[in-house]
Write a protein that holds these residues in place. Structure first.
Motif, short mmCIF file in Angstrom:
data_model
loop_
_atom_site.label_atom_id
_atom_site.label_comp_id
_atom_site.label_asym_id
_atom_site.label_seq_id
_atom_site.Cartn_x
_atom_site.Cartn_y
_atom_site.Cartn_z
N ILE A 8 1.81 -1.29 11.00
CA ILE A 8 0.39 -1.50 10.75
C ILE A 8 0.20 -2.17 9.40
N TRP A 9 -0.84 -3.00 9.29
CA TRP A 9 -1.19 -3.62 8.02
C TRP A 9 -2.18 -2.70 7.30
N ASN A 10 -2.31 -2.87 6.01
CA ASN A 10 -3.27 -2.08 5.27
C ASN A 10 -3.52 -2.73 3.92
N GLN A 11 -4.66 -2.41 3.31
CA GLN A 11 -4.95 -2.90 1.97
C GLN A 11 -4.37 -1.98 0.90
N VAL A 12 -3.80 -0.86 1.33
CA VAL A 12 -3.09 0.06 0.44
C VAL A 12 -1.62 0.00 0.81
N LYS A 13 -0.78 -0.41 -0.13
CA LYS A 13 0.63 -0.66 0.17
C LYS A 13 1.33 0.55 0.76
N LYS A 36 0.31 2.74 2.66
CA LYS A 36 -0.08 3.02 4.04
C LYS A 36 0.46 1.97 5.02
N ALA A 37 0.97 0.87 4.48
CA ALA A 37 1.57 -0.17 5.33
C ALA A 37 3.08 0.03 5.29
N ALA A 91 1.52 -6.47 4.57
CA ALA A 91 1.85 -6.74 5.96
C ALA A 91 3.36 -6.89 6.15
N HIS A 92 3.73 -7.46 7.30
CA HIS A 92 5.15 -7.57 7.66
C HIS A 92 5.43 -8.98 8.18
#
Length: 305
Positions: free
Chosen positions: A35-40, A42-43, A76-77
Motif C-alpha cells: 500500500i502507498w501512504n503519505q506516512v513512510k 505506513k507504506a 510508494a513501491h
C-alpha cells in the motif's frame, strides 16, 4: 545445559504451537498487498518517495500564492508505480536515472496546484485493481495519464468518457476539459465531443448554469451545426449570462451577434426582451433585427393579456 534449557524455555513462544507434543511454527496472518501512504512508516517496504511540487505559471498564479506549501510526498513501491501492470513510464525512467539513488530514491513531479489534490486518485488506480473510473475522476486521471505516460490508463479513460458523456454531464465534462487546457494539455477530440453534446442537447446540458462559460466557448456551442434549444428557455439563460458578464457587445460584438442571431434565438422571453431594450444599443443593421424581436416579444405579451 540446564542454563541453556532455561534460556530456551524463556523465549517467547507466541509464534509457535504444540501438536502431539511437538512444537511447530504458527502461521502468522499478514497481508501480501503493498500500500502507498503519505506516512513512510505506513507504506511497508516503500522504496521510493514521490514529491509533488506546485507548478508556477500565469494561469495558476493565484492558486500558487494560496498553496505555496502544498508540496506533497507519497511513499510508494517501484514494483507497482514503475514496473506494475498499470505502471508509469515516467516513473520507470526516473527510477533508472543515475542520480535516483543519490537523491534518496526521490522522484519529483511538477504539476498544477489544481491537480495536486487529485493525485491520491492516481495512486489508488496504480495500487488497486478494483479502482473504478467515474465521471468525477475521469478528466483528472486522463491528465495524470498524459503527464506520467501511462498509456493503458489514457486508453481506458478515453474509452470511458466516450461511452459516459451524455446531455446531463456534458457541461461538467466541458468545464473540466477547459481546466485541462489551462494547464497546457490539449484534448481537441474530447473538447469537440463535449461542445457537440452541449449543442445538440442545450436545454438539458445547460439547464443548471451557463454563466461560468467564457463568451467564446458559449459562441462555439450555439454556432455548432447540431445546436438545438427552446428559444424562450435559451433567452432566459442568456439573460442570466448577461447579468453576470455585463455588456457582451462591448466585450466582443462578433460573439454577441452569434449569441443573439435570429437562427439561434428567433423568440425571446419578455424579461430578456425588456432587459435588452433597456441596456443595449442597436446601432448596426444586424442588431435592428434583434430590436424588432425584442419589441415583438413585449408587444405579444402585453396584447395577449
Amino acid at each position: 545445559m540446564d542454563a541453556a534449557k532455561t534460556l530456551i524455555s524463556g523465549l517467547d513462544d507466541s509464534n509457535t504451537e504444540s501438536h502431539n507434543g511437538r512444537r511447530t511454527s504458527k502461521k502468522v496472518s499478514r497481508s501480501n498487498k503493498l500500500i502507498w501512504n503519505q506516512v513512510k512508516s505506513k507504506a511497508l517496504f516503500s522504496d521510493v518517495e514521490i514529491v509533488i511540487v506546485p507548478k508556477i505559471d500565469e494561469s495558476t498564479k493565484n492558486d500558487n500564492e494560496k498553496a505555496s506549501t502544498q508540496q506533497q510526498s507519497y511513499f510508494a513501491h517501484n514494483s507497482v508505480i514503475a514496473c506494475g501492470e498499470r505502471g508509469s513510464m515516467f516513473f520507470f525512467n526516473a527510477a533508472q536515472a543515475p542520480d535516483f539513488a543519490t537523491n534518496n530514491s526521490t522522484i519529483c513531479v511538477e504539476m498544477s496546484p489544481r491537480l495536486i489534490p487529485h493525485f491520491p486518485k492516481l495512486m489508488d488506480y496504480l495500487y488497486d485493481d478494483s479502482f473504478v473510473i467515474s465521471s468525477d475522476n475521469a478528466i483528472q486521471l486522463r491528465m495524470f495519464a498524459h503527464i506520467l505516460e501511462i498509456k493503458r490508463l489514457e486508453f481506458t479513460v478515453n474509452l470511458f468518457i466516450a461511452k459516459d458523456m451524455n446531455p446531463s454531464n456534458a457541461a461538467t465534462y466541458l468545464m473540466r476539459i477547459i481546466e485541462v487546457q489551462q494547464d497546457g494539455i490539449s484534448d481537441d477530440d474530447q473538447y469537440k465531443a463535449a461542445i457537440n453534446e452541449c449543442a445538440k442537447n442545450f436545454d438539458i446540458a445547460m439547464s443548471s448554469d451557463i454563466t461560468s462559460l467564457d463568451p467564446e466557448i458559449l459562441k462555439q456551442i450555439v454556432t455548432d451545426p447540431m445546436f438545438k434549444a427552446d428559444s424562450i428557455k435559451y433567452s432566459d439563460a442568456l439573460l442570466k449570462y448577461m447579468k453576470v458578464h455585463g455588456n457582451i457587445v462591448k466585450i466582443d460584438n462578433d460573439v454577441f451577434q452569434s449569441l443573439v442571431c435570429c437562427k439561434v434565438m428567433p423568440e425571446l422571453s419578455m424579461e430578456c426582451a425588456v432587459f435588452m431594450l433597456k441596456n443595449l444599443e442597436f446601432p448596426d443593421v444586424a442588431e435592428l433585427s434583434l430590436k424588432k424581436r425584442c419589441m415583438d416579444s413585449v408587444a405579444y405579451v402585453m396584447f395577449s393579456h
